[in-house]
Design a protein around this motif. Sequence first.
Motif, PDB file in Angstrom:
ATOM      1  N   UNK A 152      -2.819   7.810 -13.225  1.00  0.00           N
ATOM      2  CA  UNK A 152      -2.648   6.763 -12.218  1.00  0.00           C
ATOM      3  C   UNK A 152      -2.525   7.395 -10.839  1.00  0.00           C
ATOM      4  N   UNK A 153      -3.395   6.983  -9.934  1.00  0.00           N
ATOM      5  CA  UNK A 153      -3.280   7.391  -8.532  1.00  0.00           C
ATOM      6  C   UNK A 153      -2.438   6.358  -7.811  1.00  0.00           C
ATOM      7  N   UNK A 154      -1.291   6.776  -7.325  1.00  0.00           N
ATOM      8  CA  UNK A 154      -0.420   5.888  -6.552  1.00  0.00           C
ATOM      9  C   UNK A 154      -0.703   6.202  -5.092  1.00  0.00           C
ATOM     10  N   UNK A 155      -1.568   5.404  -4.484  1.00  0.00           N
ATOM     11  CA  UNK A 155      -2.169   5.746  -3.197  1.00  0.00           C
ATOM     12  C   UNK A 155      -1.373   5.141  -2.041  1.00  0.00           C
ATOM     13  N   UNK A 156      -0.987   6.002  -1.103  1.00  0.00           N
ATOM     14  CA  UNK A 156      -0.330   5.516   0.109  1.00  0.00           C
ATOM     15  C   UNK A 156      -1.313   5.565   1.275  1.00  0.00           C
ATOM     16  N   UNK A 157      -1.314   4.473   2.031  1.00  0.00           N
ATOM     17  CA  UNK A 157      -2.150   4.356   3.229  1.00  0.00           C
ATOM     18  C   UNK A 157      -1.294   3.723   4.323  1.00  0.00           C
ATOM     19  N   UNK A 158      -1.843   3.698   5.526  1.00  0.00           N
ATOM     20  CA  UNK A 158      -1.085   3.134   6.648  1.00  0.00           C
ATOM     21  C   UNK A 158      -1.915   2.051   7.336  1.00  0.00           C
ATOM     22  N   UNK A 159      -1.264   0.905   7.578  1.00  0.00           N
ATOM     23  CA  UNK A 159      -1.941  -0.234   8.181  1.00  0.00           C
ATOM     24  C   UNK A 159      -2.007  -0.123   9.690  1.00  0.00           C
ATOM     25  N   UNK A 160      -2.710  -1.044  10.337  1.00  0.00           N
ATOM     26  CA  UNK A 160      -2.909  -0.973  11.794  1.00  0.00           C
ATOM     27  C   UNK A 160      -1.623  -1.111  12.596  1.00  0.00           C
ATOM     28  N   UNK A 161      -0.584  -1.734  12.022  1.00  0.00           N
ATOM     29  CA  UNK A 161       0.686  -1.876  12.732  1.00  0.00           C
ATOM     30  C   UNK A 161       1.724  -0.857  12.260  1.00  0.00           C
ATOM     31  N   UNK A 162       1.295   0.084  11.419  1.00  0.00           N
ATOM     32  CA  UNK A 162       2.210   1.110  10.934  1.00  0.00           C
ATOM     33  C   UNK A 162       2.831   0.816   9.587  1.00  0.00           C
ATOM     34  N   UNK A 163       2.531  -0.335   8.993  1.00  0.00           N
ATOM     35  CA  UNK A 163       3.051  -0.654   7.665  1.00  0.00           C
ATOM     36  C   UNK A 163       2.443   0.292   6.634  1.00  0.00           C
ATOM     37  N   UNK A 164       3.286   0.859   5.785  1.00  0.00           N
ATOM     38  CA  UNK A 164       2.818   1.794   4.756  1.00  0.00           C
ATOM     39  C   UNK A 164       2.600   1.036   3.457  1.00  0.00           C
ATOM     40  N   UNK A 165       1.395   1.163   2.920  1.00  0.00           N
ATOM     41  CA  UNK A 165       1.008   0.517   1.674  1.00  0.00           C
ATOM     42  C   UNK A 165       1.038   1.545   0.553  1.00  0.00           C
ATOM     43  N   UNK A 173     -11.292  -2.242  -6.406  1.00  0.00           N
ATOM     44  CA  UNK A 173     -12.088  -3.461  -6.513  1.00  0.00           C
ATOM     45  C   UNK A 173     -11.497  -4.544  -5.613  1.00  0.00           C
ATOM     46  N   UNK A 174     -12.224  -5.631  -5.467  1.00  0.00           N
ATOM     47  CA  UNK A 174     -11.718  -6.751  -4.677  1.00  0.00           C
ATOM     48  C   UNK A 174     -10.656  -7.509  -5.466  1.00  0.00           C
ATOM     49  N   UNK A 175      -9.839  -8.275  -4.754  1.00  0.00           N
ATOM     50  CA  UNK A 175      -8.887  -9.155  -5.414  1.00  0.00           C
ATOM     51  C   UNK A 175      -9.641 -10.270  -6.120  1.00  0.00           C
ATOM     52  N   UNK A 176      -9.005 -10.959  -7.085  1.00  0.00           N
ATOM     53  CA  UNK A 176      -9.695 -12.038  -7.804  1.00  0.00           C
ATOM     54  C   UNK A 176     -10.256 -13.117  -6.892  1.00  0.00           C
ATOM     55  N   UNK A 198     -10.794 -11.249  -1.696  1.00  0.00           N
ATOM     56  CA  UNK A 198     -10.266 -10.508  -0.554  1.00  0.00           C
ATOM     57  C   UNK A 198     -10.296  -9.007  -0.801  1.00  0.00           C
ATOM     58  N   UNK A 199     -10.475  -8.240   0.271  1.00  0.00           N
ATOM     59  CA  UNK A 199     -10.399  -6.795   0.169  1.00  0.00           C
ATOM     60  C   UNK A 199      -8.948  -6.367   0.023  1.00  0.00           C
ATOM     61  N   UNK A 200      -8.707  -5.368  -0.784  1.00  0.00           N
ATOM     62  CA  UNK A 200      -7.346  -4.866  -0.946  1.00  0.00           C
ATOM     63  C   UNK A 200      -6.946  -4.045   0.271  1.00  0.00           C
ATOM     64  N   UNK A 201      -5.635  -4.047   0.557  1.00  0.00           N
ATOM     65  CA  UNK A 201      -5.130  -3.335   1.723  1.00  0.00           C
ATOM     66  C   UNK A 201      -5.489  -1.856   1.676  1.00  0.00           C
ATOM     67  N   UNK A 202      -5.473  -1.273   0.488  1.00  0.00           N
ATOM     68  CA  UNK A 202      -5.765   0.158   0.370  1.00  0.00           C
ATOM     69  C   UNK A 202      -7.136   0.481   0.945  1.00  0.00           C
ATOM     70  N   UNK A 203      -8.144  -0.298   0.544  1.00  0.00           N
ATOM     71  CA  UNK A 203      -9.491  -0.014   1.032  1.00  0.00           C
ATOM     72  C   UNK A 203      -9.619  -0.336   2.512  1.00  0.00           C
ATOM     73  N   UNK A 204      -9.015  -1.425   2.953  1.00  0.00           N
ATOM     74  CA  UNK A 204      -9.061  -1.774   4.375  1.00  0.00           C
ATOM     75  C   UNK A 204      -8.482  -0.651   5.227  1.00  0.00           C
ATOM     76  N   UNK A 205      -7.351  -0.113   4.794  1.00  0.00           N
ATOM     77  CA  UNK A 205      -6.701   0.961   5.543  1.00  0.00           C
ATOM     78  C   UNK A 205      -7.507   2.257   5.518  1.00  0.00           C
ATOM     79  N   UNK A 206      -8.048   2.613   4.350  1.00  0.00           N
ATOM     80  CA  UNK A 206      -8.819   3.854   4.244  1.00  0.00           C
ATOM     81  C   UNK A 206     -10.106   3.743   5.058  1.00  0.00           C
ATOM     82  N   UNK A 207     -10.743   2.581   5.004  1.00  0.00           N
ATOM     83  CA  UNK A 207     -11.989   2.399   5.755  1.00  0.00           C
ATOM     84  C   UNK A 207     -11.746   2.583   7.247  1.00  0.00           C
ATOM     85  N   UNK A 208     -10.571   2.166   7.732  1.00  0.00           N
ATOM     86  CA  UNK A 208     -10.259   2.276   9.146  1.00  0.00           C
ATOM     87  C   UNK A 208      -9.858   3.696   9.546  1.00  0.00           C
TER      88      UNK A 208
END
Length: 209
Positions: free
Chosen positions: A26-39, A61-64, A67-77
């Motif tokens: 299991x990869x427990x992936x941490x990313x950071x959002x545009x306002x500094x929120x850590x996912x 994958x996408x949510x059911x 919607x795009x998951x926060x992890x991918x949104x953050x990594x893409x940015x």
Amino acid sequence: MQYAASELSPHERYKLLISFVLPRPIAWVTTIGPTGTVNAAPFSYFNVFAEDPPLVMFAVNKRPDGRLKDTWTNIKRTGEFVVNLADEPLARAMHESSGDFPPEIGEPDYLGLKLVPSVDVKPPRLADAPWSLECKIWQVLNVKDERQLIIGEGLRFHLRDELWDPKAMRVHMEKYHPIGRMFADRYCRTDDRVVFPAAEGPKKAAAAD
């Protein structure tokens, strides 16, 4: 019993894959959002597959509801993320972090998980994880616009001190208790281990006198 993949629905293929390819890391992936929120989110379509450079891959994958998951949104940015591994003491929190959290609520903050700054990337790592790898995007494969296979290049390893022998470059397995993913909400412990003697291959014929 056999199935042609082309005759199965995607959900049926999914069931066949996750029901038999066990256990999965299991990869427990941490990313950071545009306002500094850590996912922090767990992904069990994950593994390592190269060491030069060190590469890891996990699938988002996408949510059911599409919607795009926060992890991918953050990594893409940002192009950056940290892969953390979970052991038994962290297993329940890891599972709870898989819930549907809105982008403005960070799983680490909500679940009381300690964070520490990374060195080479902006997203922090989970302080209590036994192993973490700071990563930058190496390549992304788009699978039918429904799933992204994210390949990350590892930049810096972090290890819990008591788990590693730096002279022998070996893990102290008696102290390391990782958790594996089965399917649905089922996980497994990894303490029931089997050791075989070294494989030798075909025996060489005795040399003639």
